[in-house]
Motif scaffolding. Structure first.
Motif, short mmCIF file in Angstrom:
data_model
loop_
_atom_site.label_atom_id
_atom_site.label_comp_id
_atom_site.label_asym_id
_atom_site.label_seq_id
_atom_site.Cartn_x
_atom_site.Cartn_y
_atom_site.Cartn_z
N ARG A 204 27.21 34.54 85.59
CA ARG A 204 27.64 34.98 84.50
C ARG A 204 29.24 35.26 84.35
O ARG A 204 29.84 35.11 83.14
N GLU A 205 30.10 35.26 85.54
CA GLU A 205 31.44 35.43 85.68
C GLU A 205 31.95 33.90 85.29
O GLU A 205 32.82 33.65 84.65
N TYR B 159 30.50 31.67 83.38
CA TYR B 159 30.35 31.28 81.74
C TYR B 159 31.39 32.07 81.20
O TYR B 159 31.63 31.66 80.24
#
Length: 368
Positions: A320-321, A323
């Protein structure tokens, strides 16, 4: 274990093969770590985001105006010398000296490269003027290697001084009118190595080292002719020498180096290249501390819009980081593109981009 005479990439044997079970084990380990995913898989959500931004900004390829100094903003097919030349002219202390060697007579090309090497000394870096992801980049340690490279590849090539030290990539953004460059990302590019024990072969050492094992298929090809050699006890063998993730380099997050002093230096660097507003600047520097002080850095390449905020490839970074950083990066590219378009910069249309990508696919068959 001697690393001379130099083995050229196109001369490397691929006859040495990893055992089947070892290949499966490595593939499974890589699948669990998204940094090793195929680019097409990782980029599916990002492409969706780019399409959404295109609707929001009412121009699907507005990002091609983010860098007026580069063809199509540096998306694909840009020529490296076009941004390195003004930097070499306006801030020579901030760039690794280079010479552009045009395609043509092979003997004249070799003479030009050797003349550059006579000034800077060996090794020198040879790389295509148009290339991406480390494609065609080669460190030549002697006259023979220079001659082999330039006789085999006849396109435009840069001969560049090899800079000792550690390699970093600093991603900057600076819209027209902004007083200072913004630093979006800093990556410290390190090169996997193994240390000999006087007993195990190079192949065994590669498989025993955690990081090297993950890129063993790549290393098995590169070191095919030396896998059975046994390095002496304490001998360090650097397995990778090109700062590209796809070529095996290990990327570490170095955003802690984004100090006011470094911002000042990056601002001076972007001042020296009018129209360069957005991208990752790859450079060499003696140490992370020197980088944080903005001292003794030498740019080796200025990349455009499709460069990545490469700190995301730090091992074990949450997906997630990764992205989040990439989505932010592309939003800023559209914003700077909008500003530049209002000031007269050209926006390359979708068909123009497709043509450039098609041409780049053809080049990938030409370079190792």
């Amino acid at each position: 274990m001697s690393t001379r005479p130099q083995t050229l990439p196109w001369q490397t044997s691929t006859s040495a093969a990893l055992p089947l079970l070892t290949r499966w084990s490595i593939s499974l380990a890589r699948a669990r770590r998204w940094e090793f995913w195929p680019a097409w898989l990782f980029y599916i959500p990002i492409i969706g985001w780019i399409l959404l931004l295109g609707l929001r900004f009412r121009s699907p390829t507005l990002f091609t105006a983010a860098n007026p100094a580069m063809d199509a903003g540096g998306v694909v097919g840009e020529r490296k010398h076009e941004v390195l030349e003004p930097l070499q002219r306006n801030a020579p202390d901030l760039v690794a000296t280079f010479t552009l060697i045009r395609g043509g007579d092979a003997a004249a090309r070799v003479d030009a490269a050797l003349a550059h090497a006579e000034i800077t000394g060996f090794p020198i870096v040879l790389k295509p003027d148009v290339g991406q992801r480390g494609r065609g980049v080669f460190i030549a340690h002697d006259t023979h290697a220079v001659r082999e490279y330039l006789q085999r590849f006849d396109g435009d090539v840069l001969a560049q001084r090899y800079v000792e030290g550690e390699e970093f990539g600093v991603f900057v953004a600076r819209a027209p009118g902004e007083a200072q460059a913004r630093i979006l990302s800093i990556v410290h590019k390190t090169f996997p190595a193994v240390t000999g024990d006087g007993q195990r072969s190079l192949g065994a050492l590669i498989l025993a080292e955690a990081r090297a094992r993950l890129i063993a298929p790549l290393l098995w090809t590169r070191w095919a002719q030396r896998l059975d050699q046994i390095p002496a006890a304490g001998e360090r063998v650097q397995l990778v020498d090109i700062g590209a993730h796809c070529r095996g380099a290990l990327f570490l997050d170095a955003r802690h180096c984004a100090t006011p002093a470094l911002i000042q230096t990056m601002t001076r660097l972007t001042d020296a290249v009018p129209g360069y507003c957005f991208g990752r600047i790859d450079m060499r520097c003696p140490s992370p501390d020197a980088l944080a002080r903005g001292e003794a850095l030498q740019a080796i390449e200025l990349n455009g819009v499709t460069a990545e905020s490469a700190h995301i490839y730090h091992p074990d970074t949450p997906l997630r980081e990764g992205y989040a950083a990439m989505l932010r990066q592309w939003r800023i590219a559209f914003e700077i593109g909008r500003t530049n378009r209002a000031r007269g910069a050209t926006v390359v249309g979708p068909f123009g981009l497709l043509t450039r990508f098609r041409d780049d696919l053809k080049r990938s068959d030409h370079w190792f």
